[in-house]
Design an enzyme around this catalytic site. Structure first.
Site, mmCIF file in Angstrom:
data_model
loop_
_atom_site.group_PDB
_atom_site.id
_atom_site.type_symbol
_atom_site.label_atom_id
_atom_site.label_comp_id
_atom_site.label_asym_id
_atom_site.label_seq_id
_atom_site.Cartn_x
_atom_site.Cartn_y
_atom_site.Cartn_z
ATOM 1 N N SER A 45 0.822 -1.212 0.000
ATOM 2 C CA SER A 45 0.000 0.000 0.000
ATOM 3 C C SER A 45 0.857 1.262 0.000
ATOM 4 C CB SER A 45 -0.870 0.058 1.255
ATOM 5 O OG SER A 45 -1.584 -1.121 1.425
ATOM 6 N N HIS A 61 -5.343 -9.618 -2.039
ATOM 7 C CA HIS A 61 -5.411 -9.864 -0.592
ATOM 8 C C HIS A 61 -6.501 -10.886 -0.268
ATOM 9 C CE1 HIS A 61 -3.654 -5.744 -0.802
ATOM 10 N NE2 HIS A 61 -2.918 -6.201 0.197
ATOM 11 N N TYR A 101 -8.349 -10.679 2.279
ATOM 12 C CA TYR A 101 -9.526 -9.968 2.819
ATOM 13 C C TYR A 101 -10.470 -9.499 1.719
ATOM 14 C CZ TYR A 101 -6.820 -5.643 1.943
ATOM 15 O OH TYR A 101 -6.079 -4.645 1.374
ATOM 16 N N GLU A 102 -9.996 -9.498 0.476
ATOM 17 C CA GLU A 102 -10.894 -9.153 -0.637
ATOM 18 C C GLU A 102 -11.754 -10.352 -1.023
ATOM 19 O OE1 GLU A 102 -8.727 -6.388 -3.664
ATOM 20 O OE2 GLU A 102 -7.194 -7.525 -2.612
ATOM 21 N N MET A 122 -1.666 -7.725 6.644
ATOM 22 C CA MET A 122 -2.645 -8.598 5.985
ATOM 23 C C MET A 122 -2.129 -9.139 4.654
ATOM 24 S SD MET A 122 -5.968 -6.202 6.694
ATOM 25 C CE MET A 122 -6.168 -5.330 8.251
HETATM 26 N N1 HPA Z 1 -3.097 -3.892 11.342
HETATM 27 C C1 HPA Z 1 -3.139 -4.689 10.254
HETATM 28 N N2 HPA Z 1 -2.721 -4.316 9.066
HETATM 29 C C2 HPA Z 1 -2.210 -3.080 8.941
HETATM 30 C C3 HPA Z 1 -2.130 -2.197 10.024
HETATM 31 C C4 HPA Z 1 -2.589 -2.623 11.290
HETATM 32 O O1 HPA Z 1 -2.552 -1.902 12.304
HETATM 33 N N3 HPA Z 1 -1.571 -1.062 9.561
HETATM 34 C C5 HPA Z 1 -1.312 -1.248 8.241
HETATM 35 N N4 HPA Z 1 -1.689 -2.476 7.860
#
Ligand code: HPA
Length: 278
Positions: free
Chosen positions: A36, A89, A91-92, A216
């Site tokens: 990111s 990811h 999570y997607e 993640m």
């Molecule tokens: N937790 C999980 N993933 C992340 C975080 C976090 O605090 N910050 C950036 N990616």
């Protein structure tokens, strides 16, 4: 429910062939996976060949703001590289096999070294937002493994994971950071499924397990890379103190901090490339 076959090992070859065709005989040695806010490194590649995911069989368009969806092949510091801008990811809703697909494509292309970056929350109390952390080891709390199921051609069934992040490359990364005059911490990355951030109680638990950062991504790619014998080195940008250790978290802030220190990380990676063994 059947997971056998959900790894889609068949998608690797067509995607690798599509990339190879665009590269017209050039072979990348190092793949760089951008997290990111770090997408700009793809713009620094010299003599770039840009391959959007929509041109690659098995690669869906990436969804999250701040993530692109392309591979960029060319050279950085004279090293033939392929940069992955945009991750898949879990999570997607993507299967872990898809998270690992680009890495398997890189392996099929002959890439021997994988450099990964991610954004992460910091658990070590001294990690302020903007800290850069070299990943020394990981804890996989995603409860997913890209090697599960049928063994993909060329994969090891039970790869050793006693040194997932290559010792020599880590030493070179520390040296690269010194040369670039960038402070680089080192610690353990704990991978979670997301997409909700953690609770303060979870963060306290992960600290006791030995985690220094939470995120993640990255772990599925490293596991797939190790099964192919690729050497890995990975960096976390600590974008925020983890839940309960600072203010409430926002994805927007994560992207902003990622961008702010992205330049430092890019300099470390460029310096590292200059020192990589052939
Ligand atoms: N937790 C999980 N993933 C992340 C975080 C976090 O605090 N910050 C950036 N990616």
């Amino acid at each position: 429910m059947t997971d056998v076959g959900s790894r889609e090992p068949g998608a690797v070859r067509p995607a690798a062939d599509a990339v190879a065709e665009r590269l017209a005989g050039r072979t990348p040695q190092v793949a760089i996976v951008l997290g990111s806010g770090l997408g700009f490194l793809g713009d620094d590649v010299e003599a770039p060949v840009r391959i959007p995911y929509r041109d690659l069989p098995g690669f869906p368009d990436p969804g999250v703001a701040g993530h692109k969806g392309e591979l960029v092949a060319g050279t950085l510091e004279g090293v033939p590289v392929i940069v992955q801008s945009g991750r898949f990811h879990l999570y997607e809703g993507h299967p872990v096999a898809l998270a690992a697909l680009p890495v398997r494509v890189f392996a099929a292309l002959g890439v021997h070294t994988l450099v990964l970056t991610n954004a992460a929350g910091g658990l070590r109390p001294t990690f302020a937002a903007g800290t850069l952390m070299l990943i020394a080891d990981h804890i996989n709390l995603m409860w997913r493994n890209p090697l599960r199921g049928q063994v993909a051609a060329g994969d090891e069934r039970f790869p050793d994971m006693s040194e997932p992040y290559d010792r020599e490359l880590r030493a070179l990364a520390r040296q690269a950071a010194r040369d670039a005059r960038v402070r680089l911490e080192e610690g353990v990355y704990c991978a979670l499924l997301g997409p909700s951030y953690e609770t303060p109680a979870e963060i306290r638990a992960y600290r006791r397990l030995g985690a220094d950062a939470v995120g993640m991504s990255t772990v599925p790619e490293v596991i797939a890379a190790r099964a192919r014998g690729m050497r890995c080195v990975a960096f976390s940008t600590i974008t925020n103190p983890a839940a309960g250790m600072g203010p409430p978290l926002s994805h927007h802030d994560v992207l902003e901090v990622g961008k702010r220190v992205g330049g430092d990380l890019a300099r470390v990676i460029r310096q590292l490339l200059r020192h990589l063994p052939a």
